[in-house]
Structure formats: structure tokens, C-alpha cells
Design an enzyme around this catalytic site. Structure first.
Site, mmCIF file in Angstrom:
data_model
loop_
_atom_site.group_PDB
_atom_site.id
_atom_site.type_symbol
_atom_site.label_atom_id
_atom_site.label_comp_id
_atom_site.label_asym_id
_atom_site.label_seq_id
_atom_site.Cartn_x
_atom_site.Cartn_y
_atom_site.Cartn_z
ATOM 1 N N GLU A 266 0.678 -1.201 -0.112
ATOM 2 C CA GLU A 266 -0.143 0.166 0.105
ATOM 3 C C GLU A 266 0.836 1.127 0.029
ATOM 4 O OE1 GLU A 266 -3.113 -0.515 -0.170
ATOM 5 O OE2 GLU A 266 -3.530 -2.523 0.748
ATOM 6 N N CYS A 300 -1.782 9.460 2.362
ATOM 7 C CA CYS A 300 -1.358 8.703 1.080
ATOM 8 C C CYS A 300 -2.639 9.159 0.012
ATOM 9 C CB CYS A 300 -1.227 7.348 0.896
ATOM 10 S SG CYS A 300 -2.794 6.567 1.599
HETATM 11 P P1 NAD Z 1 8.641 4.598 4.283
HETATM 12 O O1 NAD Z 1 8.565 4.174 2.973
HETATM 13 O O2 NAD Z 1 9.782 5.534 4.771
HETATM 14 O O3 NAD Z 1 8.385 3.385 5.285
HETATM 15 C C1 NAD Z 1 8.869 3.488 6.457
HETATM 16 C C2 NAD Z 1 8.798 1.836 6.976
HETATM 17 O O4 NAD Z 1 9.928 1.187 6.298
HETATM 18 C C3 NAD Z 1 9.393 2.087 8.486
HETATM 19 O O5 NAD Z 1 8.702 0.964 9.047
HETATM 20 C C4 NAD Z 1 10.627 1.657 8.329
HETATM 21 O O6 NAD Z 1 11.343 0.969 9.328
HETATM 22 C C5 NAD Z 1 10.942 0.717 6.958
HETATM 23 N N1 NAD Z 1 12.042 0.869 6.457
HETATM 24 C C6 NAD Z 1 13.107 1.731 6.165
HETATM 25 N N2 NAD Z 1 14.076 1.329 5.711
HETATM 26 C C7 NAD Z 1 14.133 0.092 5.355
HETATM 27 C C8 NAD Z 1 14.610 -1.239 5.053
HETATM 28 N N3 NAD Z 1 15.819 -0.647 4.294
HETATM 29 N N4 NAD Z 1 14.202 -2.325 4.890
HETATM 30 C C9 NAD Z 1 13.096 -2.413 5.458
HETATM 31 N N5 NAD Z 1 12.322 -1.580 5.994
HETATM 32 C C10 NAD Z 1 12.749 -0.268 6.085
HETATM 33 O O7 NAD Z 1 7.061 5.402 4.532
HETATM 34 P P2 NAD Z 1 6.884 6.517 5.362
HETATM 35 O O8 NAD Z 1 7.447 7.991 5.082
HETATM 36 O O9 NAD Z 1 7.021 6.162 6.645
HETATM 37 O O10 NAD Z 1 5.270 6.683 5.071
HETATM 38 C C11 NAD Z 1 4.670 7.582 4.169
HETATM 39 C C12 NAD Z 1 4.511 6.867 2.709
HETATM 40 O O11 NAD Z 1 3.591 5.890 2.961
HETATM 41 C C13 NAD Z 1 3.947 7.816 1.682
HETATM 42 O O12 NAD Z 1 4.417 7.583 0.603
HETATM 43 C C14 NAD Z 1 2.686 7.563 1.874
HETATM 44 O O13 NAD Z 1 1.809 7.829 0.604
HETATM 45 C C15 NAD Z 1 2.405 6.005 2.072
HETATM 46 N N6 NAD Z 1 1.386 5.519 2.533
HETATM 47 C C16 NAD Z 1 0.490 4.784 1.571
HETATM 48 C C17 NAD Z 1 -0.875 4.343 2.190
HETATM 49 C C18 NAD Z 1 -1.526 3.490 1.425
HETATM 50 O O14 NAD Z 1 -2.678 2.959 1.820
HETATM 51 N N7 NAD Z 1 -1.515 3.358 0.057
HETATM 52 C C19 NAD Z 1 -1.160 4.623 3.504
HETATM 53 C C20 NAD Z 1 -0.392 5.341 4.374
HETATM 54 C C21 NAD Z 1 0.973 5.775 3.983
#
Ligand code: NAD
Length: 497
Positions: A266, A300
Site C-alpha cells: 500500500e 497517502c
Molecule cells: P517509508 O517508505 O519511509 O517506510 C517506513 C517504513 O519502512 C518504516 O517501518 C521503516 O522502518 C521501514 N524501512 C525503512 N528502511 C527499510 C529497509 N531498508 N528495509 C526494510 N524496512 C525499512 O514510508 P513513510 O515515510 O513512513 O510513510 C509515508 C509513505 O507511505 C507515503 O509515501 C504514503 O503515501 C505511504 N502510505 C500509503 C498508504 C496506502 O494505503 N496506500 C497509507 C499510508 C501511507
């Protein structure tokens, strides 16, 4: 005029020191390390949580695996009671969770209440869902044969839960896997381990969910990749359910694929709204303002660009700018605040950078454009050229780009040339025109005369293209189950050998 809400500063919750949930026990990290979680509005310490490593994660997966068979076989009547009790407990803790969402994630009261009521509704729908038929009786060309296709749980689901809609998205990442008979290890974002994880563990434990059905492992940002390795490599984990950005998904998905594991992704979106020349412009401006600025642009489904028919663009833009200037900004713990802080300094810098790049390339800021601390002013830009990030990437701040178009066809082409496909809206007085436009858009969700932020527990929310795959809520049945084909022959069949 901007109204600032923080004339009196609400008192802070006393810093709470949390344990994490593994196999039904509340425990510290094996090495005793902890992580401080700070309030994005004023940097006060909201909580400390265990800073786990892969070794803790291995224990959580083991506990989830040990609990899975019994959970899958539990009678629907018992499961139903558990989901219903969890919904009641969640609602009874509303005031505390609203406060925690404000202090941990900068979430205002409006979105916090939405998160709680949505999640309680999801739990109650799950309580009914456990009695739904679980497969099909198949037709067969073999005489006297009884054949079924039955849904079976996958095993352990590893859920990465995000900070931005911390509570609602964590419930979403737990309830559908549980309802389908899986057990879960939650790895909440290191920015919101309490509201995106530990509180859910507390509620499910109090409701009586068996030990090990849900496990929560918290960790520091530096440990994220190491913790995730356990999910790829441990054979008990059968699905990785990631909610986050496309960039991180590009790290996770190949590793999961190499281990031949299912992923549900997602991801982000560059959500757009077309405002047709026949639209009610007051309603369109309100819909765009809500879509763009709710939760200060950190959802998002927030709208990032509005494509307005040129003949009404000036009038529409004036209305949108007026609305953008009216939202109270400040401390999210104050109930009248609409625009609270962005989650980190990095998020503020990313938004500032995107606006600077756009203005350097010729864009004009019509209102906003600045941060006070981490509280970013609702911002409207025009004349944004196609080659800057604001024209194709999510800022994750309260920023909307207005772009005039000369035809519906031009609008549809502009929307579809982007790499994302999460949510889209069209505003028009002509429903037929709205349906015609919406049906040409490549997007997981399309809405006519509704905001881009639009979600219900039973709705198939999810993306296409770079916005991911799989569907959330209770429509993600296929994502968390395997189909088992069973045949039973009632008479001895004549075999060819
Ligand atoms: P992000 O991609 O930075 O993800 C953060 C997560 O990834 C954390 O749990 C972190 O521990 C983990 N992570 C980071 N590096 C990693 C690695 N190398 N290996 C494995 N895990 C790792 O996202 P964010 O900034 O926390 O969230 C915002 C994003 O999420 C936006 O793009 C938003 O649009 C999206 N989002 C989508 C939905 C949906 O339903 N489509 C809902 C909410 C947020």
C-alpha cells in the site's frame, strides 16, 4: 487570515515507558536498549519503547507461528466475541488515543476521531465476517465426486505499519490478516511505535486474543533493515504487508520475491482532481481544500494537483486560496487546530525544497509556502512546470498545485501520464461526464464529486502502478489466504491404468 490556535498550550501526557508484545508477554528488548519518541510539535518526550534487533523479531515470529493453528481453528462464535470486545475497548479509550495521536504523530482531533471510529467499524465488520462462507462447492466432470475450493490462512503475516495514519492503518494491517486466520507480527514505524502498534497490542490483549496471535516489535530506525531480514528469511512468515513509500517498497519487494514470499504493498500516490467548467465552484474548492490539506497533507490519498478548466480557473483558485488561509494552525493537542506539525524536520525540508525548486523554475506561490517550526502553512501554487517534483511526486506536506486545462481529454492524459495510481476525483454537475472521465483514469480508486480522501473498512482501497498492489480492509481476502482444492470420490472410479 491565518488563525493560530496555540494561545494556551495543552498539558502533555507524562512520558510513558512501554514494553513490546511477544507471545502474550510484555517484554523489553533482549539487549535492554530503548528508543525515545518525541512530540513533533514541541520535541517533548512522549514515550520510550524497546529498541529491538533481529533476535527479538525471531522470537516474535516464533510466537506467531506457534499460535497460528489454534487461532485458525477457533470457533467463529469465539472470534466474533473477541473482535466485538476489541471494538468496545478501543472506543472506551478514545480520549487517550486522540491525545496519543496528537503527541506522537501531530494528528489533529478531527482525523484522530475518524481513525478510531473507522477502526472500531472495521473490528465490528470483522466480527460479522468470520461467519461468511469460506469457499465454494465446485462442479466436476468426475461422477460422484464432491469438490471444494476452501480459503486457508497463509500463516504468519509481517505487517509494516506507517506513522501517518498511524492508528487506523495499523488496525487495517492487523484485522484482515487475523480475520482470515493468520497470526501477525507488527513492525510499526519507528516514528509512531505506540499509536501504530503498542496500543493495538494492549487492546487486543485486553479483549482476550490468545497469546501470540498479535506480536509487536519496536525498533530504532537504524535496525529497520535488520528486523526486516527476519521476515524475508524466516520460513514461517508467508506474507509481507507493507504500507509506506514506493522507494522503500523497492527495497522490500525484491527481497521478499527472492524468498518467494507474497507481498501486499500500500504505497504513495500523486492524487489529482479535475474540476470541470460546470462544477459548483464553492463545493469544488471545499472538496479540494479538504483533499489537499487534511492532516497537513500527510495522507497517502491527499490531493497533490488540481486540473481546472481554464474558463473557471481564476474564480476557483481565488476560492481555494481563501479557504487555505482560514485553517487554524498550531498545536494538534488543541481541539480547534486543523493544521498541525509535519512529522520531522526532514519532512519540512523536503516540502521547502520542492517549493523552492518549483518557484526557481517559474512557479508562483499564491498563499502559504513557509513553516513556523514544523507547522507548514497550507500552500497553493500555480504555473508549476512539468519538470519539477511538485508536478509528479507527493510532497507529504499541505501543498496543492493548480493547473489550468482546456479539455477533459487533456486532464485525463495529464493524470494518466504520472507513475502513481491511488486515488482520483472529478468535480462536475454532469454525473455522466464525471463517470466518463473517471472510467478513463488508471487508479485504484476514482470518485465523482467526492474527495480523494475517501475510505471505509469494507472498501477495496489500494493502488495501481507505483501505488502498489493488493487491497486493504476486509476486501483483501485474496491477499491473506490460499485456496485449497479438495476432492472426495464417493464411488470407486475406473482408472486408465
Ligand atoms: P517509508 O517508505 O519511509 O517506510 C517506513 C517504513 O519502512 C518504516 O517501518 C521503516 O522502518 C521501514 N524501512 C525503512 N528502511 C527499510 C529497509 N531498508 N528495509 C526494510 N524496512 C525499512 O514510508 P513513510 O515515510 O513512513 O510513510 C509515508 C509513505 O507511505 C507515503 O509515501 C504514503 O503515501 C505511504 N502510505 C500509503 C498508504 C496506502 O494505503 N496506500 C497509507 C499510508 C501511507
Amino acid at each position: 487570515m491565518t488563525i493560530t490556535s496555540s494561545s494556551t498550550t495543552p498539558t502533555r501526557t507524562e512520558t510513558r515507558h512501554y514494553s513490546q508484545l511477544i507471545g502474550g508477554e510484555w517484554v523489553q528488548a533482549l539487549d535492554g536498549a530503548t528508543l525515545e519518541i518525541t512530540n513533533p510539535y514541541d520535541d517533548s518526550v512522549f514515550a520510550t519503547v524497546p529498541a529491538s534487533t533481529r533476535a527479538d523479531t525471531e522470537q516474535a515470529v516464533r510466537a506467531a507461528s506457534a499460535a497460528q493453528k489454534e487461532w485458525a481453528e477457533m470457533l467463529p462464535a469465539t472470534k466474533q466475541q473477541l473482535f466485538l470486545r476489541a471494538a468496545d475497548i478501543l472506543e472506551s479509550r478514545t480520549a487517550e488515543i486522540v491525545r496519543a495521536l496528537a503527541e506522537e504523530t501531530g494528528c489533529g482531533a478531527g482525523f484522530a476521531h475518524f481513525q478510531i471510529s473507522w477502526s472500531a467499524n472495521l473490528l465490528r465488520q470483522a466480527a460479522g465476517w468470520v461467519y461468511q462462507p469460506n469457499g465454494e462447492l465446485l462442479r466436476t466432470d468426475n461422477f460422484h465426486t464432491f469438490a471444494t475450493a476452501e480459503r486457508k490462512p497463509l500463516g504468519v503475516v509481517a505487517s509494516f505499519t506507517p506513522w501517518n495514519g498511524a492508528h487506523v492503518l495499523a488496525w487495517r494491517a492487523v484485522v484482515a490478516p487475523l480475520a482470515t486466520g493468520n497470526t501477525v507480527v507488527v513492525k510499526p514505524s519507528e516514528l509512531a511505535p505506540v499509536t501504530a502498534g503498542l496500543l493495538i497490542g494492549e487492546i487486543l490483549t485486553e479483549a482476550g486474543f490468545p497469546k501470540g496471535t498479535v506480536n509487536i516489535v519496536t525498533h530504532s530506525p537504524e535496525a529497520a533493515a535488520d528486523v526486516a531480514e527476519e521476515f524475508y528469511e524466516n520460513p514461517a512468515v508467508r506474507c509481507i504487508y507493507f504500507t509506506g513509500s514506493a522507494n522503500t517498497a523497492r527495497i522490500i519487494a525484491p527481497k521478499a520475491a527472492a524468498a518467494l514470499k507474497r507481498t501486499v504493498l500500500e504505497l504513495g500516490g500523486y492524487n489529482q482532481i479535475i474540476v470541470a467548467d460546470d462544477a459548483d465552484l464553492d463545493h469544488a474548492a471545499k472538496t479540494v481544500a479538504f483533499s489537499a490539506f487534511f492532516h497537513q497533507g500527510q495522507i497517502c490519498m491527499n490531493a497533490r494537483r488540481v486540473l481546472v478548466h481554464r474558463t473557471v480557473c481564476a474564480e476557483f483558485t481565488e476560492k481555494l486560496v481563501q479557504l487555505a488561509q482560514q485553517f487554524p494552525q498550531g498545536d494538534p493537542s488543541d481541539p480547534i487546530t486543523v493544521i498541525g506539525p509535519l512529522i520531522t524536520d526532514g519532512a519540512v525540508q523536503k516540502t521547502v525544497q520542492a517549493i523552492e525548486d518549483a518557484t526557481r523554475a517559474g512557479a508562483r506561490v499564491l498563499t502559504g509556502g513557509k513553516a513556523n517550526g514544523r507547522v507548514f502553512e497550507p500552500t497553493v501554487l500555480i504555473d508549476v512546470p512539468a519538470n519539477v517534483s511538485l508536478a509528479s511526486e507527493e510532497t507529504f506536506g499541505p501543498v496543492i498545485v493548480v493547473h489550468p486545462i482546456d479539455s477533459d481529454e487533456e486532464g485525463v492524459a495529464m493524470v494518466n501520464e504520472g507513475s502513481y495510481g491511488l486515488s482520483f476525483s472529478v468535480m462536475t454537475a454532469d454525473i455522466g461526464r464525471g463517470i466518463n472521465i473517471s472510467q478513463q483514469i488508471d487508479s485504484g480508486a476514482v470518485h465523482v464529486n467526492a474527495p480523494t480522501i475517501n475510505d471505509e473498512p469494507q472498501s477495496p482501497n489500494g493502488g495501481v502502478k507505483d501505488s502498489g498492489w493488493g487491497r486493504s480492509g476486509l476486501s483483501g481476502l485474496d491477499d491473506f489466504t490460499e485456496i485449497r482444492w479438495t476432492t472426495v470420490e464417493m464411488k470407486k472410479r475406473e482408472l486408465p491404468l
